[in-house]
Scaffold this motif. Sequence first.
Motif, short mmCIF file in Angstrom:
data_model
loop_
_atom_site.label_atom_id
_atom_site.label_comp_id
_atom_site.label_asym_id
_atom_site.label_seq_id
_atom_site.Cartn_x
_atom_site.Cartn_y
_atom_site.Cartn_z
N PRO A 27 -3.93 28.47 30.52
CA PRO A 27 -4.10 29.55 31.47
C PRO A 27 -3.38 29.31 32.71
CG PRO A 27 -5.99 27.93 31.59
CD PRO A 27 -5.08 27.60 30.43
N PRO A 60 -1.99 28.78 36.54
CA PRO A 60 -2.93 28.37 37.42
C PRO A 60 -3.29 29.45 38.40
CG PRO A 60 -0.74 27.87 37.87
CD PRO A 60 -0.80 28.53 36.50
N MET A 87 -23.72 6.80 41.13
CA MET A 87 -22.50 7.25 40.21
C MET A 87 -22.59 6.70 38.64
SD MET A 87 -19.03 5.96 42.25
CE MET A 87 -18.01 5.44 40.86
N GLY A 113 -19.49 11.83 41.30
CA GLY A 113 -19.04 10.97 40.42
C GLY A 113 -17.88 10.17 40.61
N SER A 114 -16.97 10.30 41.62
CA SER A 114 -15.70 9.67 41.55
C SER A 114 -15.59 8.54 42.57
CB SER A 114 -14.63 10.65 41.83
OG SER A 114 -14.76 10.86 43.19
N ALA A 115 -14.88 7.58 42.21
CA ALA A 115 -14.66 6.42 42.96
C ALA A 115 -14.11 6.72 44.26
CB ALA A 115 -13.38 5.54 42.48
N GLU A 116 -13.34 7.84 44.49
CA GLU A 116 -12.94 8.26 45.65
C GLU A 116 -13.87 8.72 46.85
OE1 GLU A 116 -9.91 11.28 45.39
OE2 GLU A 116 -10.01 11.62 47.42
#
Lengths: 378, 255
Positions: A105, A107, A242, A342-345
Motif C-alpha cells: 500500500p 504510505p 511487557m 510492548g517495546s523496550a523503548e
Amino acid sequence: MSSEPLLSRAFADDRLELAAAGSWTAVHANELEALVDGIARDAARSRSAAIDMRRVHEFDTFGAWLLERLVRESKALGQDMQIVGLPARFQGLLDEVHRTGGEGPPPPAAPNPLLRALEALGRGVAETGRELVPFINMLGALCIALIRVIVHPRAFRLTSAVHHVDRVGWQAVPIILLITFLIGCIIAQQGFFHFRKFGADVYVVDMVGILVLRELGVLIVAIMVAGRSGSSYTAELGSMKMREEIDALRTMGFDPVEVLVLPRVVALVIALPLLTFLGSMAALYGGGLVAWLYGGMSPEIFIDRLKEAISVTHFRVGMIKAPFMALVIGIIACSEGFRVLGSAESLGVQTTTSVVKSIFLVIVLDGVFAIFFASIDM
Amino acid sequence: MVIRVRDLVVGFGDHIVLDHLSVDVRRGEILGFVGGSGGGKSVLLRTIIGLLPKRHGSIEVLGTNMDRASDEERRAIERRWGILFQQGALFSSLTALQNVQFPMREYLKLSERLLKEVAIAKLRMVGLTPNDGDKYPSELSGGMTKRVALARALALDPEIVFLDEPTSGLDPIAAGDFDALIRTLQQTLGLTVFMVTHDLESLQTVCDRIAALADGKVVAAGSLATMLASEHEWVKAYFRGKRASRLASRLAHSD
Ligand SMILES: Nc1ncnc2c1ncn2[C@@H]1O[C@H](COP(=O)(O)OP(=O)(O)OP(=O)(O)O)[C@@H](O)[C@H]1O
Ligand SMILES: [Mg+2]
C-alpha cells in the motif's frame, strides 16, 4: 566472473535484447537496481524485448525481484518482456517473487509540517492534563488495597515488603550516608567562608542545623531514593507488564496492586523516614567536622550552639515530610511501570518519566509543606 | 559439509546439557532435529551460533572453525546465516517491516525503494500482508511473530538457516505452507536448513534427514525409516508412540 557485466543490452531492429550474467544476488543488488531502472527508462523506444538469463549463475530473492520489476515495468509500458533461458532451478524463486512482490500500500500522505507541529503541541498540552490521571488512579487502587489488607491482615505480603525494605532501605544506607555527609560539609564550609566576612561565624551552626533538619536532609534523601529505587520499581513493573506477567497475575485472581505495589510502597514509606534520619545525622556530623577543621570551632562549642539553635520542631518538620514524599515516589514509580507498553523503548521512556516526575513532585510537595508549616507556625 | 560439530560439551554449573555430541549438516539438506523438551536442542543451536560458551569440542561452520576465526571471518559467516529464535526475538521498538529490513540495512547498500519492496516480498512469502508490516511486535499474534521472525531470518538470503521450532504455534494449514516455503527456498537458493521441530508432519514431509537428541548425545541420525527402525528407547517412544503410529501406518502404506 564478477568482471562480467550483470546486464548488457543490444537493439535488433526495434527489439531490445538484454543479456544478464553473473551473480544476481543481494551484494550486487544496488548496481543491479541502477541497471534495471536505466533499461526500463530506455525500453520505451522498442516494441518488444527479451532478457536472456542463461549466464546467470547465482540468483536470490533480490535478483529475482529486480527481474520481476523489470518485467512489470516493461509491461506497464505496453511491452512484453520475455524471459529466456532462466535455469530451471531458479524458476521456483521467480514464481514465488512474482506471487509476493509488489509495492504494497502507498504510505499515508505526510501531513503539512506546520499542521503536524501544531498537532503535536495540542496533543502535548492535552497529555499534560491527563498526566495526573494515572497518579490518582494508583492512589485510589492503593487505598482500596490498603483497606482490604487492614480488614484481612493475612493478605499483606510481609515477606515481599521486608525484602523491599532491605533493598530500598538497608542497601541504600552507605550511599545516603556518604552523600548527606558531603552535603553537610559543603554547607558548613560555604557558611564559614561567607559569614566570616561579617563576623557571624556562630550562626553557621544555626544555618546548618535548621537547613539540614528541616529541608535538605529529607529533600536530598528523597531525590536519591527517587533516582535509585523509584527507577528500579518502574523498570521491574514495566518489564513484568511487557512479558504479560501482570496479566497472568490478574487472571489467577490476584490484584497486582495488592501483590506488587502495596509492599513496594509500604517499604518506601518505612525506609524513607529512617534514611532521612540517618542522612540528617550524617549531614550534621559533616557540618561539625568542617566547623572543627576549617572553621576552628571545637566540637563542644558546636554541639552547645546546636542545642540552642535547633529544637525538636525542626526535626519533626523534616520527619513529617518523609513518609509523604515516599508515598509520592512509590505511587509515581509504580503507576509509570504499569504504563509501559510492548517495546523496550517505552520501558526506557517510562523509567525516565518516573524519575523526572517524582523528583519534580517531591520538590513541589516540599514547597507546599513549607507554606503549610509557616502558616501553623512550626 | 556445512556444519560439523565434534565432541561438543556444554553445561551450566554442574548440569551437563550436551555430553560429547557430534553432528553433521550437509550442504543443501534440511536436517530435522528432535529431542525431548529441555533436552538441549536450543542450547545446541545457541552454541553453534556462538551465543553460549562450550567446554570442549569443535564447531565448524561453512568450513571455518569458529574458535580460530578472526572477528572479520566471524562477521562474514554471520552474514551468511539466518536464525529464527524460539521466542521470535523481534526488536520491540521496530515495526515488523523494519525488523525485516534491519539486517539488510546493516549489510547491504540498497535504495529505500528496493529495501521496501524486497522486505514486503519477504513478508508476503511467509504469509503476511503488507499491512501487517506496520505493526509492532507487541501487536502481533504468536504465529505472526514466528512468521516475521522467519522473514527476518531470510532477509539476507542466507546459506544456512537455523530454525528453532518454526511451526509451533501455527495452525496446521499455515504450518504446511511454512514447510512448503522452506522447501521452495531450499531448492531455489540451495539453502541448508537446521530445523529444531516437534512436528512429525514436517519431519515427514520436508526433512531430508533427522537427528535425534537424547541424554546429551545424538542417538540416531538418518532418514525417517532409520528412525522408525532405531532400537533406542527414546527414539522408539517418539516415533512409535501413539501420536506417531498414524504416521507410521501411513508410511507403511506408501511403501
Ligand atoms: N541460560 C541457562 N542457564 C541455565 N540452564 C539453562 C540455560 N539455558 C538452558 N538451560 C538448561 O538446559 C537444558 C536444555 O534447555 P534447552 O532450552 O536447550 O531445551 P530444548 O531442548 O530446546 O527444549 P524445548 O523443546 O522445550 O525448547 C534445560 O534443562 C535448561 O534448563
Ligand atoms: Mg528450545
